[in-house]
Write an enzyme that holds these catalytic residues in place. Structure first.
Site, PDB file in Angstrom:
ATOM      1  N   LYS A   1       0.872  -1.186   0.000  1.00 50.32           N
ATOM      2  CA  LYS A   1       0.000   0.000   0.000  1.00 50.32           C
ATOM      3  C   LYS A   1       0.897   1.219   0.000  1.00 50.32           C
ATOM      4  O   LYS A   1       2.035   1.166   0.471  1.00 50.32           O
ATOM      5  CB  LYS A   1      -0.885   0.011   1.258  1.00 50.32           C
ATOM      6  CG  LYS A   1      -2.126   0.858   1.143  1.00 50.32           C
ATOM      7  CD  LYS A   1      -3.277   0.145   0.456  1.00 50.32           C
ATOM      8  CE  LYS A   1      -4.423   1.076   0.165  1.00 50.32           C
ATOM      9  NZ  LYS A   1      -5.617   0.373  -0.306  1.00 50.32           N
TER      10      LYS A   1
ATOM     11  N   ASP B   1      -6.984   4.328  -4.618  1.00 49.23           N
ATOM     12  CA  ASP B   1      -7.646   4.189  -3.316  1.00 49.23           C
ATOM     13  C   ASP B   1      -8.250   5.574  -3.064  1.00 49.23           C
ATOM     14  O   ASP B   1      -8.457   6.353  -4.021  1.00 49.23           O
ATOM     15  CB  ASP B   1      -6.648   3.781  -2.220  1.00 49.23           C
ATOM     16  CG  ASP B   1      -7.337   3.400  -0.896  1.00 49.23           C
ATOM     17  OD1 ASP B   1      -7.933   2.320  -0.827  1.00 49.23           O
ATOM     18  OD2 ASP B   1      -7.296   4.188   0.071  1.00 49.23           O
TER      19      ASP B   1
HETATM   20  P1  NDP Z   1     -12.886   7.804  -2.932  1.00 45.42           P
HETATM   21  O1  NDP Z   1     -11.803   8.778  -2.728  1.00 45.42           O
HETATM   22  O2  NDP Z   1     -13.410   7.583  -4.300  1.00 45.42           O
HETATM   23  O3  NDP Z   1     -14.119   8.123  -1.978  1.00 45.42           O
HETATM   24  C1  NDP Z   1     -13.959   8.171  -0.591  1.00 45.42           C
HETATM   25  C2  NDP Z   1     -15.265   8.631   0.015  1.00 45.42           C
HETATM   26  O4  NDP Z   1     -15.183   8.511   1.425  1.00 45.42           O
HETATM   27  C3  NDP Z   1     -15.572  10.085  -0.268  1.00 45.42           C
HETATM   28  O5  NDP Z   1     -16.962  10.261  -0.259  1.00 45.42           O
HETATM   29  C4  NDP Z   1     -14.920  10.784   0.909  1.00 45.42           C
HETATM   30  O6  NDP Z   1     -15.481  12.063   1.198  1.00 45.42           O
HETATM   31  C5  NDP Z   1     -15.235   9.825   2.029  1.00 45.42           C
HETATM   32  N1  NDP Z   1     -14.190   9.931   3.060  1.00 45.42           N
HETATM   33  C6  NDP Z   1     -12.855   9.720   2.900  1.00 45.42           C
HETATM   34  N2  NDP Z   1     -12.198   9.929   4.043  1.00 45.42           N
HETATM   35  C7  NDP Z   1     -13.136  10.286   4.942  1.00 45.42           C
HETATM   36  C8  NDP Z   1     -13.091  10.631   6.308  1.00 45.42           C
HETATM   37  N3  NDP Z   1     -11.920  10.650   6.976  1.00 45.42           N
HETATM   38  N4  NDP Z   1     -14.259  10.920   6.912  1.00 45.42           N
HETATM   39  C9  NDP Z   1     -15.438  10.895   6.242  1.00 45.42           C
HETATM   40  N5  NDP Z   1     -15.535  10.572   4.939  1.00 45.42           N
HETATM   41  C10 NDP Z   1     -14.406  10.275   4.307  1.00 45.42           C
HETATM   42  O7  NDP Z   1     -12.306   6.419  -2.325  1.00 45.42           O
HETATM   43  P2  NDP Z   1     -12.822   4.935  -2.569  1.00 45.42           P
HETATM   44  O8  NDP Z   1     -14.285   4.938  -2.784  1.00 45.42           O
HETATM   45  O9  NDP Z   1     -11.929   4.313  -3.564  1.00 45.42           O
HETATM   46  O10 NDP Z   1     -12.466   4.253  -1.166  1.00 45.42           O
HETATM   47  C11 NDP Z   1     -13.399   4.181  -0.087  1.00 45.42           C
HETATM   48  C12 NDP Z   1     -12.978   3.080   0.869  1.00 45.42           C
HETATM   49  O11 NDP Z   1     -12.927   1.823   0.162  1.00 45.42           O
HETATM   50  C13 NDP Z   1     -11.586   3.238   1.492  1.00 45.42           C
HETATM   51  O12 NDP Z   1     -11.600   2.681   2.793  1.00 45.42           O
HETATM   52  C14 NDP Z   1     -10.707   2.371   0.590  1.00 45.42           C
HETATM   53  O13 NDP Z   1      -9.526   1.962   1.239  1.00 45.42           O
HETATM   54  C15 NDP Z   1     -11.652   1.215   0.344  1.00 45.42           C
HETATM   55  N6  NDP Z   1     -11.338   0.389  -0.817  1.00 45.42           N
HETATM   56  C16 NDP Z   1     -11.293   0.939  -2.060  1.00 45.42           C
HETATM   57  C17 NDP Z   1     -11.005   0.153  -3.142  1.00 45.42           C
HETATM   58  C18 NDP Z   1     -11.059   0.667  -4.532  1.00 45.42           C
HETATM   59  O14 NDP Z   1     -11.005  -0.150  -5.467  1.00 45.42           O
HETATM   60  N7  NDP Z   1     -11.196   1.962  -4.765  1.00 45.42           N
HETATM   61  C19 NDP Z   1     -10.668  -1.281  -2.980  1.00 45.42           C
HETATM   62  C20 NDP Z   1     -10.858  -1.779  -1.635  1.00 45.42           C
HETATM   63  C21 NDP Z   1     -11.153  -0.950  -0.602  1.00 45.42           C
HETATM   64  P3  NDP Z   1     -14.729  13.385   0.704  1.00 45.42           P
HETATM   65  O15 NDP Z   1     -15.023  13.478  -0.757  1.00 45.42           O
HETATM   66  O16 NDP Z   1     -15.293  14.471   1.525  1.00 45.42           O
HETATM   67  O17 NDP Z   1     -13.260  13.149   0.977  1.00 45.42           O
END
Ligand code: NDP
Length: 448
Positions: free
Chosen positions: A121, A161
């Site tokens: 990561k 991510d």
């Molecule tokens: P994105 O950046 O596309 O979206 C993240 C979302 O979560 C946004 O809506 C963001 O809001 C919100 N968010 C992020 N950090 C916080 C926080 N500290 N508090 C509240 N809201 C938060 O990321 P992904 O959708 O790709 O990832 C989401 C989760 O899924 C993560 O845990 C990631 O590790 C996990 N994941 C993702 C994979 C992938 O293929 N993308 C694979 C496996 C797991 P804002 O826009 O305000 O930041």
């Protein structure tokens, strides 16, 4: 010394890493008791220590000509079953402890996918939010100038991510190609017309819904006519909602870090298109949804609150898809009290240990992230395969493979949980099955 004491003493500030290791240590106690060879080969002592950590300076210049410096990281955790594989996260909260927890989880997750991928990561404390495209481009290029020395299609293959989507992967890939003068599958999540795989953007969200469907199917139930609480509004949340709609389940919440939406009428296809446009094209905030759809209620985030009200609505299922530790003990109790009986984690480690205990005690169908969100890295693995063959599978072919992989992961977790006397405890099943695969490979390869 006990493993947990060791890591707490060695790296006292890495709270999330301690949490991730603590969960696995608890699950695998009976495995270590039944298999003394793991202890004598020091598997646990080795598995908790990254094979390599790269920490580097990322200088970049903003649109006003001012110089900024961020930190770049890559944690190459374990390569026992394949090249390091795992995403890059760009978010101000990124530090070594967060990335070590994510890399540690990734090792077990990747082992569950059935594909030959080790765990890693990386990322940076850079915040792409509010930056211009040019600033993001310059940052990504500077980041890759250093990272390119350490990665490669057969060595370490990063992906996206939080904060790293199609735009960032494009800039990163462009710089890698220029520096190395080679066109290889060094990153996954690439654009479709330059080596990307169909279904990769959808895979994590779709996979977490497939996992929930499998858990329900094992109990003779389905997602049809159910309602779901979803958090986040990024990549994982959007495609979770898309697949839920396809399977007849209605999402009623979603969020960003500023607040959340509750739509009592439910998000439908047209509303989801609005969210996708809002987040992916306009890079706006979820608050705007309530201006567009008056039946929806927006609640701003309250960082001082002891619970998240998003998890306090009546529903059948929950799909946490934002970030780590977004469901605490109180949230978990609220979910149970509101009738939620299926939790499938799209995010990594979104539930605290106390929250998980409530799910397990209440016999909730609880799909832990390392199993339920493994669809994303699985299709990344399929992207690597297609790149090696210089060939692209159709959308249906990739989706079919994703479904089979999620079914296999579900069955593996369920059977392993039963084998170790904890039926339907998918957390134990995932931790044990992932551990055994990696530990056996490490035994075969000697003390390296
Ligand atoms: P994105 O950046 O596309 O979206 C993240 C979302 O979560 C946004 O809506 C963001 O809001 C919100 N968010 C992020 N950090 C916080 C926080 N500290 N508090 C509240 N809201 C938060 O990321 P992904 O959708 O790709 O990832 C989401 C989760 O899924 C993560 O845990 C990631 O590790 C996990 N994941 C993702 C994979 C992938 O293929 N993308 C694979 C496996 C797991 P804002 O826009 O305000 O930041």
């Amino acid at each position: 010394m006990e493993i947990l004491d060791l890591i707490r003493q060695r790296d006292p500030n890495e709270r999330e890493f301690h949490q991730a290791v603590g969960e696995v240590v608890e699950s695998i106690k009976p495995v270590l008791d039944r298999n003394p060879q793991y202890r004598s080969a020091g598997i646990m002592d080795r598995i908790i220590e990254p094979e390599r950590v790269i920490l580097f300076r990322v200088p970049w210049v903003d649109d006003q000509g001012e110089v900024h410096v961020n930190r770049g990281f890559r944690v190459e955790m374990n390569s026992a079953i394949g090249p390091y594989k795992g995403g890059l996260r760009f978010h101000p909260s990124v530090n070594l402890g967060i990335l070590k927890f994510l890399a540690f989880e990734q090792v077990f997750k990747n082992a569950l996918t059935t594909l030959p991928m080790g765990g890693g990561k990386g990322g940076s404390d850079f915040d792409p939010k509010g930056k211009s495209d040019m600033e993001v481009e310059r940052f990504c290029q500077s980041f890759m100038i250093e990272l390119s020395r350490h990665i490669g299609a057969n060595t370490d293959v990063p992906a996206g991510d939080i904060g790293v989507g199609a735009r960032e992967i494009g800039y990163l890939f462009g710089m890698y190609k220029r520096l190395r003068n080679e066109f290889t599958g060094v990153l996954t999540g690439k654009g479709l017309n330059w080596g990307g795989s169909l279904i990769r953007p959808e895979a994590t969200g779709y996979g977490s819904v497939y996992f929930a469907a499998e858990m329900l199917d094992a109990r003779g139930d389905s997602l049809d006519k159910k309602t779901a609480l979803v958090s986040g509004s990024g990549n994982v949340a959007q495609f979770t909602m898309e697949k839920l709609l396809e399977l007849g389940c209605t999402p009623v919440t979603f969020s960003d870090s500023s607040g959340y939406i509750y739509d009592q009428k439910g998000v439908d296809r047209e509303k989801l298109d609005f969210i996708m446009q809002l987040k992916n094209v306009r890079r706006g905030r979820v608050k705007e949804y309530a201006d567009q759809y008056p039946e929806a209620v927006y609640t701003p985030a309250d960082p001082g609150a002891d619970h998240n009200p998003l998890w306090n609505h009546k529903a059948d299922c929950a799909f946490p898809s934002a970030t780590q530790n977004e469901i605490n003990e109180k949230d978990a109790q609220n979910l149970v009290d509101n009738g939620v009986f299926v939790v499938s984690e799209g995010a990594n480690m979104p539930t605290t240990p106390e929250g998980i205990e409530i799910f397990i005690d209440n016999k909730i169908l609880y799909g832990p992230g390392k199993a339920a969100n493994a669809g994303g890295v699985s299709v990344s693995g399929l992207e690597m395969t297609q790149n090696s063959m210089r060939f692209n599978w159709t959308r249906d072919e990739v989706d079919h493979r994703l479904r089979i992989i999620m079914k296999t992961i579900h069955r593996n977790c369920m059977e392993t949980a039963e084998q170790y006397g904890t039926p339907y405890n998918y957390m134990n099943g995932a931790n044990i099955a992932g551990f055994v695969k990696v530990a056996d490979a490490m035994l075969d390869q000697g003390v390296v």
